[in-house]
Scaffold this active site. Structure first.
Site, PDB file in Angstrom:
ATOM      1  N   GLU A 186       0.819  -1.220   0.000  1.00 57.24           N
ATOM      2  CA  GLU A 186       0.000   0.000   0.000  1.00 57.24           C
ATOM      3  C   GLU A 186       0.848   1.263   0.000  1.00 57.24           C
ATOM      4  O   GLU A 186       0.558   2.232  -0.679  1.00 57.24           O
ATOM      5  CB  GLU A 186      -0.888   0.032   1.254  1.00 57.24           C
ATOM      6  CG  GLU A 186      -2.057  -0.918   1.210  1.00 57.24           C
ATOM      7  CD  GLU A 186      -2.734  -1.011   2.561  1.00 57.24           C
ATOM      8  OE1 GLU A 186      -3.102   0.041   3.110  1.00 57.24           O
ATOM      9  OE2 GLU A 186      -2.893  -2.134   3.070  1.00 57.24           O
ATOM     10  N   GLU A 198      -9.381  -4.180   5.994  1.00 57.67           N
ATOM     11  CA  GLU A 198      -9.222  -3.112   5.000  1.00 57.67           C
ATOM     12  C   GLU A 198      -8.124  -3.476   4.000  1.00 57.67           C
ATOM     13  O   GLU A 198      -8.271  -3.259   2.799  1.00 57.67           O
ATOM     14  CB  GLU A 198      -8.904  -1.781   5.701  1.00 57.67           C
ATOM     15  CG  GLU A 198      -9.011  -0.599   4.773  1.00 57.67           C
ATOM     16  CD  GLU A 198      -8.949   0.745   5.499  1.00 57.67           C
ATOM     17  OE1 GLU A 198      -9.094   1.757   4.807  1.00 57.67           O
ATOM     18  OE2 GLU A 198      -8.755   0.761   6.726  1.00 57.67           O
ATOM     19  N   ASP A 206      -1.979  -4.464   3.892  1.00 61.88           N
ATOM     20  CA  ASP A 206      -1.977  -4.671   5.353  1.00 61.88           C
ATOM     21  C   ASP A 206      -2.772  -5.913   5.782  1.00 61.88           C
ATOM     22  O   ASP A 206      -3.757  -6.282   5.140  1.00 61.88           O
ATOM     23  CB  ASP A 206      -2.546  -3.434   6.058  1.00 61.88           C
ATOM     24  CG  ASP A 206      -1.537  -2.289   6.106  1.00 61.88           C
ATOM     25  OD1 ASP A 206      -0.354  -2.534   5.827  1.00 61.88           O
ATOM     26  OD2 ASP A 206      -1.945  -1.159   6.429  1.00 61.88           O
ATOM     27  N   HIS A 229      -3.855 -11.471  14.449  1.00 62.93           N
ATOM     28  CA  HIS A 229      -2.819 -10.490  14.771  1.00 62.93           C
ATOM     29  C   HIS A 229      -2.152 -10.820  16.097  1.00 62.93           C
ATOM     30  O   HIS A 229      -2.658 -11.573  16.900  1.00 62.93           O
ATOM     31  CB  HIS A 229      -3.440  -9.092  14.880  1.00 62.93           C
ATOM     32  CG  HIS A 229      -4.025  -8.616  13.595  1.00 62.93           C
ATOM     33  ND1 HIS A 229      -4.937  -7.605  13.524  1.00 62.93           N
ATOM     34  CD2 HIS A 229      -3.822  -9.036  12.327  1.00 62.93           C
ATOM     35  CE1 HIS A 229      -5.270  -7.411  12.265  1.00 62.93           C
ATOM     36  NE2 HIS A 229      -4.614  -8.258  11.522  1.00 62.93           N
ATOM     37  N   ASP A 261      -5.259  -6.856   7.586  1.00 68.01           N
ATOM     38  CA  ASP A 261      -6.549  -6.702   8.270  1.00 68.01           C
ATOM     39  C   ASP A 261      -7.636  -6.626   7.210  1.00 68.01           C
ATOM     40  O   ASP A 261      -7.370  -6.783   6.019  1.00 68.01           O
ATOM     41  CB  ASP A 261      -6.548  -5.463   9.187  1.00 68.01           C
ATOM     42  CG  ASP A 261      -6.205  -4.170   8.450  1.00 68.01           C
ATOM     43  OD1 ASP A 261      -6.213  -4.174   7.201  1.00 68.01           O
ATOM     44  OD2 ASP A 261      -5.944  -3.155   9.121  1.00 68.01           O
ATOM     45  N   ARG A 274      -2.563  -2.089  14.163  1.00 65.64           N
ATOM     46  CA  ARG A 274      -4.034  -2.116  14.319  1.00 65.64           C
ATOM     47  C   ARG A 274      -4.432  -3.522  14.750  1.00 65.64           C
ATOM     48  O   ARG A 274      -4.531  -4.425  13.934  1.00 65.64           O
ATOM     49  CB  ARG A 274      -4.730  -1.710  13.021  1.00 65.64           C
ATOM     50  CG  ARG A 274      -4.466  -0.266  12.661  1.00 65.64           C
ATOM     51  CD  ARG A 274      -5.105   0.172  11.350  1.00 65.64           C
ATOM     52  NE  ARG A 274      -4.672   1.526  11.030  1.00 65.64           N
ATOM     53  CZ  ARG A 274      -3.598   1.831  10.319  1.00 65.64           C
ATOM     54  NH1 ARG A 274      -2.836   0.850   9.840  1.00 65.64           N
ATOM     55  NH2 ARG A 274      -3.264   3.081  10.076  1.00 65.64           N
ATOM     56  N   TYR A 284       2.478  -4.968  13.565  1.00 60.62           N
ATOM     57  CA  TYR A 284       1.329  -4.237  13.003  1.00 60.62           C
ATOM     58  C   TYR A 284       0.552  -3.517  14.093  1.00 60.62           C
ATOM     59  O   TYR A 284       0.318  -4.069  15.167  1.00 60.62           O
ATOM     60  CB  TYR A 284       0.415  -5.205  12.237  1.00 60.62           C
ATOM     61  CG  TYR A 284      -0.604  -4.495  11.395  1.00 60.62           C
ATOM     62  CD1 TYR A 284      -0.204  -3.524  10.472  1.00 60.62           C
ATOM     63  CD2 TYR A 284      -1.963  -4.754  11.528  1.00 60.62           C
ATOM     64  CE1 TYR A 284      -1.136  -2.853   9.698  1.00 60.62           C
ATOM     65  CE2 TYR A 284      -2.894  -4.082  10.756  1.00 60.62           C
ATOM     66  CZ  TYR A 284      -2.473  -3.130   9.841  1.00 60.62           C
ATOM     67  OH  TYR A 284      -3.408  -2.452   9.088  1.00 60.62           O
TER      68      TYR A 284
END
Length: 566
Positions: free
Chosen positions: A9, A86, A82, A347, A84, A302, A300
């Site tokens: 990203e 999103e 990433d 995670h 997750d 989040r 990470y």
């Protein structure tokens, strides 16, 4: 010529990852999202069972053209956005926009930007997880349905440019409810009464607090009650009636989640949630460290999990053994339990990628704020792998006529995790003047210290307290806390003074309209239930369209009613 293309990203990650992978790999960035709903319309096809209508984001056409050229040059494309929901959705949008063949394309994820993690991810490529994509897609659609249905109503009734987001409206309501509690609060009087007592052989007098009598605790409500107690305490003798000695442990803290990092960075560093996330993103994406090149310093950022990989756990224990000794290594480490909330446990907790890179070693390579946040994360993680702190405790009851006073002391006997990490609530020990007390000790009364107090209203929300409340209520997810707060302050519904959040007149008007016309949308239980349904979409237990089909008709009816009623 490179055989493989890795798409990430962020441009910041490109050089870091390229360095890990060598000449066979080309690494490029999508610069975030490439497709989204159109700004000018709802972007949902109601006639066709709520199919989303995506368009290329303005300005991203050139980027996609560049990426298509790169795709043609290689045998395989790895989508490394990433780890997750999103990130999964961005990978899906890239695959669709670039018309990637399933045979040519794979999805990879890594929890940290280190050579080991990136190379390991290439050994475990997978398909795009459509359950994750659909969970994110559903969130975006629900937000779009609420925003684009209700905001025009606010423009008509209040002023143009206002917005009514699905989760931001709930956050605004939580703040407004707290303001109402504060405004409605009626203070109640109470008194404290301390006896100042001398002990033979000690210079410092002992302070004993009024407790009550043999029947239990007595609250002193007013001056008359205080005066009555004081008259009954005239000329009484003070003697030790009971001493209890014991041991208390203070458990090591859990490593950080997004929420707890935001709370502690606010408390200890005075960072806003937005600033915390911005700096954590820099630490995650990679910092140039002398002698090591550019590496991601933290995992990470989040996450709502406190899990730690076996490798990171073993490295931490080796580090603690070498630097603090065997006695400091925790025999077992705990993970947080979240009743009623699913933790996205793919995670890990937020931790340093290499515990050997202590804050002192990297200090010169970091900005002041990067250093302070990294140090907080490093210390908290290291402490989480260490033993509890131990205190010797002593509690004393002192008889005075019919009444009882109490005092207590604690002494830190093993600092454990506190050798690395302490916060303002951690005391090293207290009230050592009573350590030699026994039941035969002669006590000499000096004087009373009485003070009038009034009960205090609930505190105004700070950013940290709001994040904690949203998490406890099950509203939002790690990636949403900072944007929620940013949005309600940008809209001028809430202002921040020092650390406190205050509702503006505009915020009160919007909240009142939302409560009157859309009570379900601003209901905390309903919003938390939506989060649970999104988790079920992620797990493949429920079809995403079922949620939208059930949600929209009620919303449309509420909007139609509000247009007439308001």
């Amino acid at each position: 010529m490179a055989k493989y293309l890795v798409i990430v990203e962020s441009p910041t990650k490109v050089n870091t990852i390229k360095k890990f992978l060598g000449a066979n790999y080309n690494v490029v960035a999508s610069n975030g999202h490439v497709r989204d709903f159109p700004k000018s319309s709802m972007g949902i096809d109601f006639e066709n069972d709520y199919e989303p209508k995506y368009i290329t984001i303005r300005g991203k056409g050139e980027k996609l053209a560049e990426l298509r050229k790169e795709v043609k040059k290689v045998d395989k494309v790895y989508l490394a956005t990433d780890p997750d929901r999103e990130g999964e959705a961005i990978s899906w949008h890239l695959a669709t926009a670039l018309k990637l063949d399933d045979k040519k394309m794979k999805r990879i994820t890594f929890n940290e930007i280190t050579k080991t993690a990136v190379k390991a991810s290439l050994k475990e490529p997978r398909e795009i997880d459509m359950n994750l994509v659909n969970a994110q897609q559903t969130r975006r659609m629900l937000d779009r349905l609420v925003g684009y249905s209700i905001s025009p109503l606010l423009w008509q009734k209040v002023k143009r440019g206002l917005s009514a987001g699905r989760v931001q409206s709930v956050a605004l309501r939580i703040i407004c409810d707290r303001e109402e509690e504060i405004n409605a609060f009626i203070p109640e009087e109470y008194w404290s009464l301390d006896a100042v007592i001398s002990i033979p052989g000690t210079k410092k007098p002992m302070i004993a607090k009024f407790y009550g009598n043999k029947d239990g605790k007595i609250e002193i409500k007013n001056k008359e009650q205080l005066d009555k107690i004081l008259s009954e305490l005239e000329d009484v003798t003070y003697s030790v009636t009971d001493i209890k000695r014991g041991e208390r442990t203070k458990k090591a803290p859990l490593p950080f989640t997004t929420s707890t990092l935001q709370q502690e960075a606010s408390k200890q560093l005075n960072f806003s949630t937005q600033k915390t996330m911005r700096i954590a993103q820099q630490l995650y994406e990679g910092i140039k460290i002398k002698g090591r090149g550019t590496i991601g310093l933290i995992s990470y950022l989040r996450t709502d999990s406190t899990r730690v990989s076996d490798t990171a756990d073993a490295m931490a224990k080796d580090y603690i053994k070498a630097n603090y000794g065997d006695d400091y290594i925790a025999s077992s480490t705990e993970s947080a339990k979240k009743p009623g909330n699913k933790i996205q446990d793919a995670h890990e907790a937020i931790r340093p990628t290499d515990i050997e890179l202590s804050p002192t070693i990297v200090k010169e390579d970091l900005s002041r704020d990067q250093f302070r946040l990294y140090q907080l994360i490093w210390k908290r993680f290291t402490a989480s792998r260490m033993k509890s702190a131990k205190y010797e405790t002593m509690s004393v009851k002192i008889g005075a006529g019919e009444y009882i006073f109490t005092t207590a002391a604690s002494k830190l006997v093993f600092d454990g995790f506190m050798s690395v990490y302490t916060d303002d609530d951690d005391e090293k020990g207290s009230n050592t003047s009573i350590k030699n007390l026994d039941k035969d000790t002669k006590l000499t009364f000096n004087e009373f210290d009485s003070k009038q107090h009034f009960t205090q209203p609930p505190a105004h929300f700070t950013e940290a307290a709001l994040v904690k409340s949203l998490e406890e209520l099950g509203i939002g997810r790690p990636s949403t806390y900072a944007p929620i707060i940013t949005t309600i302050t940008a809209r001028r519904y809430v202002v921040k003074e020092q650390k406190n959040l205050y509702v503006t007149e505009l915020g009160e008007i919007v909240n009142e309209i939302m409560k009157t016309a859309f009570p379900v949308i601003v209901d905390t239980s309903f919003t938390a239930n939506i989060e649970s349904l999104l988790d079920m979409v992620e797990e493949g237990k429920i079809q995403w369209k079922t949620i939208v089909r059930n949600f929209y008709p009620d919303l449309a009816e509420a909007v139609a009613n509000a247009e007439q009623a308001l």
